[in-house]
Design a protein around this motif. Structure first.
Motif, PDB file in Angstrom:
ATOM      1  N   PRO A 263       1.539   0.555  -2.056  1.00  0.00           N
ATOM      2  CA  PRO A 263       2.223   1.001  -0.847  1.00  0.00           C
ATOM      3  C   PRO A 263       3.276   0.002  -0.386  1.00  0.00           C
ATOM      4  CG  PRO A 263       0.032   0.206  -0.327  1.00  0.00           C
ATOM      5  CD  PRO A 263       0.122   0.242  -1.820  1.00  0.00           C
ATOM      6  N   GLN A 264       4.250   0.513   0.348  1.00  0.00           N
ATOM      7  CA  GLN A 264       5.290  -0.320   0.930  1.00  0.00           C
ATOM      8  C   GLN A 264       4.919  -0.648   2.376  1.00  0.00           C
ATOM      9  OE1 GLN A 264       9.257   1.245   0.382  1.00  0.00           O
ATOM     10  NE2 GLN A 264       8.873   1.788  -1.734  1.00  0.00           N
ATOM     11  N   HIS A 265       5.060  -1.932   2.719  1.00  0.00           N
ATOM     12  CA  HIS A 265       4.769  -2.413   4.068  1.00  0.00           C
ATOM     13  C   HIS A 265       6.072  -2.846   4.725  1.00  0.00           C
ATOM     14  CE1 HIS A 265       0.350  -2.480   3.537  1.00  0.00           C
ATOM     15  NE2 HIS A 265       0.685  -2.617   2.280  1.00  0.00           N
ATOM     16  N   PHE A 266       6.303  -2.371   5.952  1.00  0.00           N
ATOM     17  CA  PHE A 266       7.573  -2.586   6.617  1.00  0.00           C
ATOM     18  C   PHE A 266       7.542  -3.746   7.599  1.00  0.00           C
ATOM     19  CE2 PHE A 266      10.332   1.011   5.552  1.00  0.00           C
ATOM     20  CZ  PHE A 266       9.444   1.831   4.882  1.00  0.00           C
TER      21      PHE A 266
END
Lengths: 110, 113
Positions: free
Chosen positions: B101-104
Motif C-alpha cells: 500500500p501507499q502511505h501519504f
C-alpha cells in the motif's frame, strides 16, 4: 477522464448510523482497491483495502463489499461516530498507479 | 517510526516562477509517488520514482519533473507555474515490490498568485 466513479458526493447520518459509499470502475486491469480517509489539512490515510478475488473484508467498524462482475465496490461504516466525519476516497491500482474517486464528505451528527 | 514527511507545508508563488517540493518516505520504503489534489477533488497521479528513475507517469505536462536521491527521498519540480497549478501536492511512499500500500504525507499547499 475519471476512471473510478464515486457516489454520493456527500452524506449526513446520525451517530450510530451506517454511511454507505459506492464506487464503480471499468478498467479490468485494476488489481487492488484501497479506501482512504482524509481530514481537513491532512493527507489521505489508508483505512482498508481489498483485492478482486475477495467479496468482503472487515476491519474494525469498516467493511468493504466487492462485486467483481458488476465492477463495483462499497464502503460501510458501522456504528458511525462524530469522529468519523471526514472525506472518504475510493481508489483502484493499475500497474503501481492509484486512480482516485472524487470523494465523499461524510458528516456524522451527534 | 516517522511517516512520510513533506516540506514546505505551504508555499506562495507567482505565475511563471518555478517551485521545488520535497518528500522523505516512511522508514523502510523505497518508492515515492507524487499526486496533485485540487480543491474538492481526488488526488491525481503525477509520477512514481523507484531506484532513482521515473517508473510511471500520469497525464501531466513536461513542466512537472522529479528526482529521487540514493536515500529514497524525492523532489517534485514544477516550471512556468500558472494559476491552475494551485493545489495540494501529496507524496506517497511504498515498498517497491508493487504489491504494497501507499502511505501519504500531509502535503504541500501551493498557491499561485
Amino acid at each position: 477522464q475519471q476512471q473510478v466513479k464515486q457516489s454520493p458526493q456527500s452524506l449526513i447520518v446520525q451517530k450510530g448510523g451506517i454511511p454507505i459509499i459506492n464506487c464503480a470502475y471499468e478498467n479490468t486491469a485494476f488489481d487492488y482497491f484501497p479506501w482512504y480517509q482524509q481530514f481537513p489539512g491532512k493527507g489521505p490515510a489508508l483505512l482498508i483495502a481489498i483485492r478482486p478475488d475477495v467479496s468482503e473484508k472487515k476491519e474494525g467498524r469498516f467493511t468493504i463489499s466487492f462485486n467483481k462482475s458488476a465492477k463495483q465496490f462499497s464502503l460501510h461504516i458501522m456504528d458511525s461516530q462524530p469522529g468519523d466525519s471526514a472525506t472518504y476516497f475510493c481508489a483502484a491500482r493499475d500497474d503501481y498507479k492509484l486512480s482516485f474517486g472524487a470523494g465523499t464528505t461524510v458528516t456524522v451528527r451527534a | 517510526d516517522a511517516g512520510v514527511t513533506q516540506s514546505p507545508t505551504h508555499l506562495i508563488k507567482t505565475r511563471g516562477q518555478q517551485v521545488t517540493l520535497r518528500c522523505s518516505p516512511k522508514s523502510g520504503h523505497d518508492t515515492v509517488s507524487w499526486y496533485q489534489q485540487a480543491l474538492g477533488q481526488g488526488p491525481q497521479f503525477i509520477f512514481q520514482y523507484y531506484e532513482e528513475e521515473e517508473r510511471q507517469r500520469g497525464n501531466f505536462p513536461d513542466r512537472f519533473s522529479g528526482h529521487q536521491f540514493p536515500n529514497y527521498s524525492s523532489e517534485l519540480n514544477v516550471n512556468a507555474l500558472w494559476l491552475g497549478d494551485s493545489a495540494l501536492y501529496l507524496c506517497a511512499s511504498s515498498l517497491g515490490t508493487g504489491d504494497q500500500p501507499q502511505h501519504f504525507g500531509d502535503g504541500t499547499r501551493l498557491s499561485i498568485l
